[in-house]
Design a protein around this motif. Structure first.
Motif, PDB file in Angstrom:
ATOM      1  N   PRO A   1     -13.442  -5.589  -9.316  1.00  0.00           N
ATOM      2  CA  PRO A   1     -14.882  -5.010  -9.454  1.00  0.00           C
ATOM      3  C   PRO A   1     -15.157  -5.631  -7.963  1.00  0.00           C
ATOM      4  CG  PRO A   1     -14.527  -6.156 -11.878  1.00  0.00           C
ATOM      5  CD  PRO A   1     -13.568  -6.334 -10.841  1.00  0.00           C
ATOM      6  N   GLN A   2     -15.239  -6.529  -7.693  1.00  0.00           N
ATOM      7  CA  GLN A   2     -15.208  -6.796  -5.954  1.00  0.00           C
ATOM      8  C   GLN A   2     -14.690  -7.130  -5.723  1.00  0.00           C
ATOM      9  OE1 GLN A   2     -18.183  -9.468  -6.325  1.00  0.00           O
ATOM     10  NE2 GLN A   2     -17.967  -9.065  -8.724  1.00  0.00           N
ATOM     11  N   LEU A   3     -13.825  -6.096  -5.271  1.00  0.00           N
ATOM     12  CA  LEU A   3     -12.541  -5.591  -4.248  1.00  0.00           C
ATOM     13  C   LEU A   3     -12.596  -4.853  -3.534  1.00  0.00           C
ATOM     14  CD1 LEU A   3      -9.636  -7.287  -5.680  1.00  0.00           C
ATOM     15  CD2 LEU A   3     -10.799  -8.095  -3.793  1.00  0.00           C
TER      16      LEU A   3
ATOM     17  N   THR B 264      -6.704  -5.410   6.050  1.00  0.00           N
ATOM     18  CA  THR B 264      -7.985  -4.619   5.511  1.00  0.00           C
ATOM     19  C   THR B 264      -7.670  -3.347   5.458  1.00  0.00           C
ATOM     20  OG1 THR B 264      -9.089  -4.032   7.916  1.00  0.00           O
ATOM     21  CG2 THR B 264      -9.650  -6.334   6.264  1.00  0.00           C
ATOM     22  N   LYS B 265      -6.578  -2.544   5.504  1.00  0.00           N
ATOM     23  CA  LYS B 265      -6.130  -1.680   5.686  1.00  0.00           C
ATOM     24  C   LYS B 265      -5.261  -1.806   4.361  1.00  0.00           C
ATOM     25  CE  LYS B 265      -3.825   2.486   7.709  1.00  0.00           C
ATOM     26  NZ  LYS B 265      -3.185   2.971   9.230  1.00  0.00           N
ATOM     27  N   VAL B 266      -5.419  -0.611   3.581  1.00  0.00           N
ATOM     28  CA  VAL B 266      -4.465  -0.030   2.151  1.00  0.00           C
ATOM     29  C   VAL B 266      -4.461   0.906   2.385  1.00  0.00           C
ATOM     30  CG1 VAL B 266      -4.606  -0.105  -0.259  1.00  0.00           C
ATOM     31  CG2 VAL B 266      -5.885  -1.771   0.725  1.00  0.00           C
ATOM     32  N   SER B 267      -3.282   1.223   1.782  1.00  0.00           N
ATOM     33  CA  SER B 267      -2.375   2.903   2.181  1.00  0.00           C
ATOM     34  C   SER B 267      -1.747   3.013   1.202  1.00  0.00           C
ATOM     35  CB  SER B 267      -0.762   3.716   3.455  1.00  0.00           C
ATOM     36  OG  SER B 267      -0.247   2.322   2.929  1.00  0.00           O
ATOM     37  N   GLY B 268      -1.354   4.498   0.341  1.00  0.00           N
ATOM     38  CA  GLY B 268      -0.777   4.981  -0.449  1.00  0.00           C
ATOM     39  C   GLY B 268       0.071   6.361  -0.669  1.00  0.00           C
ATOM     40  N   ARG B 269       1.191   6.152  -1.691  1.00  0.00           N
ATOM     41  CA  ARG B 269       1.973   7.294  -1.658  1.00  0.00           C
ATOM     42  C   ARG B 269       1.865   7.839  -2.538  1.00  0.00           C
ATOM     43  NH1 ARG B 269       3.990   8.632   2.956  1.00  0.00           N
ATOM     44  NH2 ARG B 269       5.967   9.887   1.432  1.00  0.00           N
ATOM     45  N   ILE B 270       2.450   8.607  -3.354  1.00  0.00           N
ATOM     46  CA  ILE B 270       2.353   8.795  -4.317  1.00  0.00           C
ATOM     47  C   ILE B 270       4.589   9.264  -4.474  1.00  0.00           C
ATOM     48  CG2 ILE B 270       2.871  11.149  -6.621  1.00  0.00           C
ATOM     49  CD1 ILE B 270      -0.144   9.625  -6.728  1.00  0.00           C
TER      50      ILE B 270
ATOM     51  N   ILE C 261      -2.989  -9.549  -4.550  1.00  0.00           N
ATOM     52  CA  ILE C 261      -3.391 -10.888  -4.623  1.00  0.00           C
ATOM     53  C   ILE C 261      -2.923 -11.682  -6.068  1.00  0.00           C
ATOM     54  CG2 ILE C 261      -6.121 -12.334  -4.854  1.00  0.00           C
ATOM     55  CD1 ILE C 261      -7.533 -10.209  -3.436  1.00  0.00           C
ATOM     56  N   ALA C 262      -3.329 -10.766  -6.935  1.00  0.00           N
ATOM     57  CA  ALA C 262      -2.253 -11.467  -7.692  1.00  0.00           C
ATOM     58  C   ALA C 262      -0.862 -10.982  -7.222  1.00  0.00           C
ATOM     59  CB  ALA C 262      -1.794 -10.635  -8.824  1.00  0.00           C
ATOM     60  N   SER C 263       0.171 -10.731  -6.622  1.00  0.00           N
ATOM     61  CA  SER C 263       1.564 -11.164  -6.282  1.00  0.00           C
ATOM     62  C   SER C 263       1.573 -12.283  -5.502  1.00  0.00           C
ATOM     63  CB  SER C 263       2.024  -9.647  -5.828  1.00  0.00           C
ATOM     64  OG  SER C 263       1.939  -9.724  -4.577  1.00  0.00           O
ATOM     65  N   ARG C 264       0.433 -12.378  -4.249  1.00  0.00           N
ATOM     66  CA  ARG C 264       0.752 -13.603  -3.560  1.00  0.00           C
ATOM     67  C   ARG C 264       0.315 -14.920  -3.873  1.00  0.00           C
ATOM     68  NH1 ARG C 264      -2.817 -13.388   0.181  1.00  0.00           N
ATOM     69  NH2 ARG C 264      -4.199 -11.687  -0.630  1.00  0.00           N
ATOM     70  N   GLY C 265      -0.743 -14.598  -5.195  1.00  0.00           N
ATOM     71  CA  GLY C 265      -1.124 -16.006  -5.592  1.00  0.00           C
ATOM     72  C   GLY C 265      -2.746 -16.593  -5.183  1.00  0.00           C
TER      73      GLY C 265
ATOM     74  N   ALA D  23      -5.448  -2.156  -5.813  1.00  0.00           N
ATOM     75  CA  ALA D  23      -4.523  -2.372  -4.718  1.00  0.00           C
ATOM     76  C   ALA D  23      -5.085  -3.280  -4.845  1.00  0.00           C
ATOM     77  CB  ALA D  23      -4.431  -1.561  -3.804  1.00  0.00           C
ATOM     78  N   ARG D  24      -6.062  -3.985  -3.695  1.00  0.00           N
ATOM     79  CA  ARG D  24      -5.975  -5.358  -3.189  1.00  0.00           C
ATOM     80  C   ARG D  24      -5.900  -6.866  -4.053  1.00  0.00           C
ATOM     81  NH1 ARG D  24     -11.574  -3.752   0.147  1.00  0.00           N
ATOM     82  NH2 ARG D  24     -10.088  -3.332   2.336  1.00  0.00           N
TER      83      ARG D  24
END
Length: 853
Positions: free
Chosen positions: A721-723, A636-642, A671-675, A666-667
């Motif tokens: 929009p649901q994420l 459930t955690k999302v992190s980011g870097r520039i 999801i798209a990459s995992r399927g 990001a989510r």
């Protein structure tokens, strides 16, 4: 004089077909066996035809241009025809090749690159009456373009222009359809050639440095050559794939009975001419230059290694190179024919003829087409569209070429030529080197830029990939050995490019065509001219590498590279390594000028480069500087870097606080990459998706595709929009994809339940078709199968115990046939349930008969 040559031709097989060729009107395709004299007699024939024309005679005789794929063949063919008419080259017969021009009044041999620039500068071809395109079967990329451009000229400007294609091994009818001409096949009998196969050990293998020619195979070829040289009188012509193999074979032939010499395109013209003019018996080891319309005097024996070099280009990395392959049957036929040009001969083949492909792959399908795309854009055909070509390039290769040209500023986003691109197209160098010359002249000076680009343009081998050392070496006048013999051309090439660069001085867009033409054809050797503004600095090694790196970076910005592990990462994302022991090892940044793919290896090999300061690298690659957001989803955690980068080279990164929208994106991407299938689909969402999938298949547009792949492609549209929440509302996301106003008909076209004779039944769409399960008694009185969106509902008819009895999409046929067998079997097993003889008139029921008391 050329007319007398046709009236009293030498004893060549094609002479018997000259009368038939002369009767043809318009374009023609001339085919004849190797060595039959096409190149020697067909051009003079058309020169005579043009001079016999009344209109031409009243004005002046029109010239015949003969397009030859190789410089050595162009010069040799001009000398051959000139000698037959008793004149020196430069009177009626001449040639024009890169860096050398000896004009002829009636016939000129030209290479395809020169012909392209003639067409660009004077598309109406004043003074030219015919273009003879020789060796069409080789499918050289520039030759293909020359053919297409000449046909354009004929259609639009010069309907009187004659276009003639010639070859010994060719799918003639296909070419005839392209040029709109007639095939003239001259089956003239050449001298017989006795062909023997001397099949050796495995020719190619990975011996630690990529796919190369094995030593055992080279030793085998050497033994076959020794056998041939110890046999009958005459010279032995040996075909090898490249210069490296030629030099290795020469070493193995030390002590041979006959003297050994080399023949390849990198040799200076003087050495090529010496090999071709010698009359002594000798062993000539040659590359494919000797396959073409080139007579090597005295050859009675051919030894064919059966190997060839072909261009290969990887559109993903933008890197090309030559690979060693089995020669085609057409090539092997051409090679064997060299033995029968002057008398009966012999040919030895070291690889099996029967295993070879019929023809080599056309260069337009395998090579880097960046320069070809630029030439076509300058011709008025962006993206090479609308041209009459035998083959069209692969889409990925074309996209790679367009991307490179856009990066150079040579074409706009639509692929149309820019003013700078038009200037680049006139320079006899690749678009990258042309840009390095023009832009570099303004950065470091004309002389320095020309010196650098000249060294790269003569295809000099650079020991250890150290370009700075190679440039200092040639500037001192060092005499390279055979392996670097092309560097001997450097002084003249430098002077020629200086003239071109000066023609562009003060302008980023235009070149003076008269200056260009003169610069292309200059033959004077200016080896004593100053190399740099400060030649002493160059000679003592103190010339800063910054100027060299600047020019290289301007020419190849996507090849700026940074050290990575044991190799380098290029700005275009490709990996590359330095040659073992290179003095450049340890350089943090490189400006790379030459790369080659190693057969059988993933990383490219850096063949020429110079160290570059990081700040200068970033300045030269400014168009590729970018910042991107990288995110990591962990539960459930999302992190980011520039991340700041130069193309594919990451420069620096720092953490960043993500907005709610960035978290959702990001989510979605995760999801798209995992399927999509990895999501937890609630029953309601799964049901709606199955109904939508059914309508997409049954009705089509506007009902959307909701397959895993399609939903992944549109993930930002329906899911992102649901994420904002941890658990996305998939049902709401799918509803967002429903087409409006058609969505109002969803329950009519794909209802969740349908009416049955006893009430309603659930419709299941998981199979892709609407399916209803009900007891057979509930279907009594149902005379026809219901349909949804035009598709018959699949009815699974069950026993009273809910076991399948029948599956049908044609209820009427079931009642009329199979039902009788079902009734006979079931009535005894389930006596409390009705099994009427006529189910069409029976009362449907969901109940059993009451028990008797």
């Amino acid at each position: 004089m050329t007319d007398r040559l046709i009236l009293r031709p030498p004893d060549l097989p094609v002479a018997e077909g000259l009368a038939e060729i002369a009767t043809q009107e318009g374009n023609a395709v001339v085919t004849a066996p190797p060595g039959s004299g096409k190149t020697t007699l067909v051009p003079p024939l058309f020169a005579k035809i043009l001079s016999d024309d009344d209109e031409a005679r009243r004005a002046r005789a029109l010239k015949v241009l003969v397009v030859q794929p190789r410089r050595v063949a162009a010069r040799a063919a001009a000398r051959r025809i000139a000698s037959l008419i008793g004149e020196p080259v430069g009177e009626q017969v001449g040639f024009r090749v890169r860096g050398e021009s000896v004009p002829g009044e009636r016939i000129e041999m030209v290479t395809p690159g020169v012909m392209l620039r003639i067409l660009h500068s004077e598309p109406d071809l004043p003074g030219v009456g015919a273009i003879v395109i020789d060796e069409v079967h080789e499918r050289d990329l520039e030759t293909d373009l020359v053919t297409a451009f000449a046909l354009d000229v004929q259609d639009a400007l010069r309907p009187d222009l004659r276009v003639v294609a010639m070859s010994a091994t060719l799918a003639a009818q296909k070419v005839a359809e392209l040029v709109g001409g007639t095939v003239v096949d001259v089956p003239g009998a050449i001298h017989p050639v006795e062909i023997s196969e001397r099949i050796g050990p495995q020719a190619l293998g990975d011996f630690g440095h990529g796919i190369t020619v094995s030593r055992d195979f080279l030793s085998h070829v050497a033994r076959v050559v020794q056998e041939a040289a110890n046999g009958e009188q005459g010279s032995v012509l040996v075909f090898m794939p490249g210069v490296g193999e030629i030099e290795k074979l020469r070493g193995l032939l030390a002590g041979a009975r006959l003297p050994v010499c080399s023949l390849h395109g990198s040799l200076p013209a003087r050495e090529q001419d010496r090999v071709l003019s010698s009359e002594e018996d000798r062993i000539i080891i040659a590359t494919a230059v000797a396959e073409s319309s080139l007579t090597v005097p005295g050859v009675r024996t051919v030894v064919d290694s059966g190997l060839a070099r072909e261009a290969r280009f990887d559109p993903r990395t933008g890197i090309g190179g030559l690979v060693t392959v089995h020669a085609s049957r057409a090539q092997m036929t051409q090679r064997a024919g060299r033995a029968g040009r002057e008398g009966p001969g012999r040919a030895f083949r070291c690889l099996a003829f029967g295993r070879a492909a019929e023809f080599s792959a056309p260069e337009i399908l395998t090579a880097d087409i960046t320069d070809a795309a630029l030439q076509c854009a300058a011709w008025g055909n962006p993206r090479m569209e609308g041209l009459r070509l035998l083959d069209h390039p692969q889409p990925a290769a074309l996209e790679s070429a367009q991307a490179t040209l856009r990066a150079l500023g040579a074409v706009d986003d639509a692929g149309a030529i820019t003013e700078l691109g038009r200037s680049l197209a006139q320079i006899p160098a690749s678009p990258q080197l042309a840009r390095g010359l023009i832009a570099g002249a303004r950065e470091v000076g004309v002389e320095t830029a020309a010196a650098i680009i000249a060294l790269l343009n003569v295809d000099t081998r650079v020991p250890g990939a150290d370009l700075a050392a190679a440039l200092r070496s040639v500037s001192r006048g060092d005499r390279p050995g055979h392996a670097n013999s092309s560097a001997r051309q450097w002084p003249r090439e430098r002077t020629r490019l200086e003239k071109i660069a000066r023609a562009t001085s003060g302008s980023d867009s235009t070149l003076d065509s008269s200056t260009m033409t003169h610069a292309h054809s200059t033959t004077q050797d200016h080896s004593s001219a100053k190399t740099f503004p400060n030649a002493e600095q160059a000679n003592n090694g103190t010339l800063g590498d910054e100027a060299l790196a600047t020019v290289v970076g301007l020419a190849y910005p996507t090849w700026i590279a940074r050290e990575r592990g044991k190799g380098y990462l290029l700005a275009n994302g490709a990996g590359a390594v330095l040659p073992k022991g290179s003095p450049l090892e340890g350089s943090h940044w490189l400006a790379v000028a030459d790369l080659g793919q190693t057969q059988g290896r993933a990383d490219a090999v850096i063949r020429a480069a110079v160290p570059i300061d990081q700040d200068r690298a970033l300045e030269l690659g400014a168009d590729m500087l970018a910042e991107r957001l990288e995110t990591v989803v962990a539960g459930t955690k999302v992190s980011g870097r520039i991340v700041r980068s130069l193309g594919a080279i990451d420069l620096a990164s720092e953490p960043v606080t993500l907005s709610a929208a960035q978290v959702a994106q990001a989510r979605a991407e995760d999801i798209a990459s995992r399927g999509i299938g990895t999501l937890s689909w609630p029953a309601a969402a799964r049901s709606l998706r199955e109904r939508m999938a059914f309508l997409h298949g049954a009705v089509g547009e506007p009902w959307p595709d909701v397959s895993d792949e399609a939903l992944a492609a549109r993930v930002k549209e329906w899911l992102e929009p649901q994420l904002g929440a941890t658990n996305p509302d998939l049902l709401a996301g799918l509803r967002a994809l429903l087409p409006w106003p058609e969505a109002a008909k969803l329950d009519d076209l794909a209802p969740e339940r349908i009416t049955t004779p006893v009430g309603t039944a659930k419709v299941v769409y998981s199979s892709g078709k609407p399916t209803v399960r009900l007891r057979i008694q509930e279907a009594f009185g149902w005379t026809s199968t219901p349909r949804l969106a035009g598709v018959p509902v699949t009815l699974e008819l069950l026993s009273p115990a809910q076991r399948p009895l029948a599956i049908t999409e044609d209820l009427e046929s079931f009642w009329a046939g199979p039902y009788k067998d079902v009734r006979a079997e079931m009535r005894g097993r389930y006596p409390r349930h009705p099994w009427p003889e006529d189910p069409l008139t029976a009362t449907p029921t969901s109940r059993a008969k009451p028990r008797k008391r």
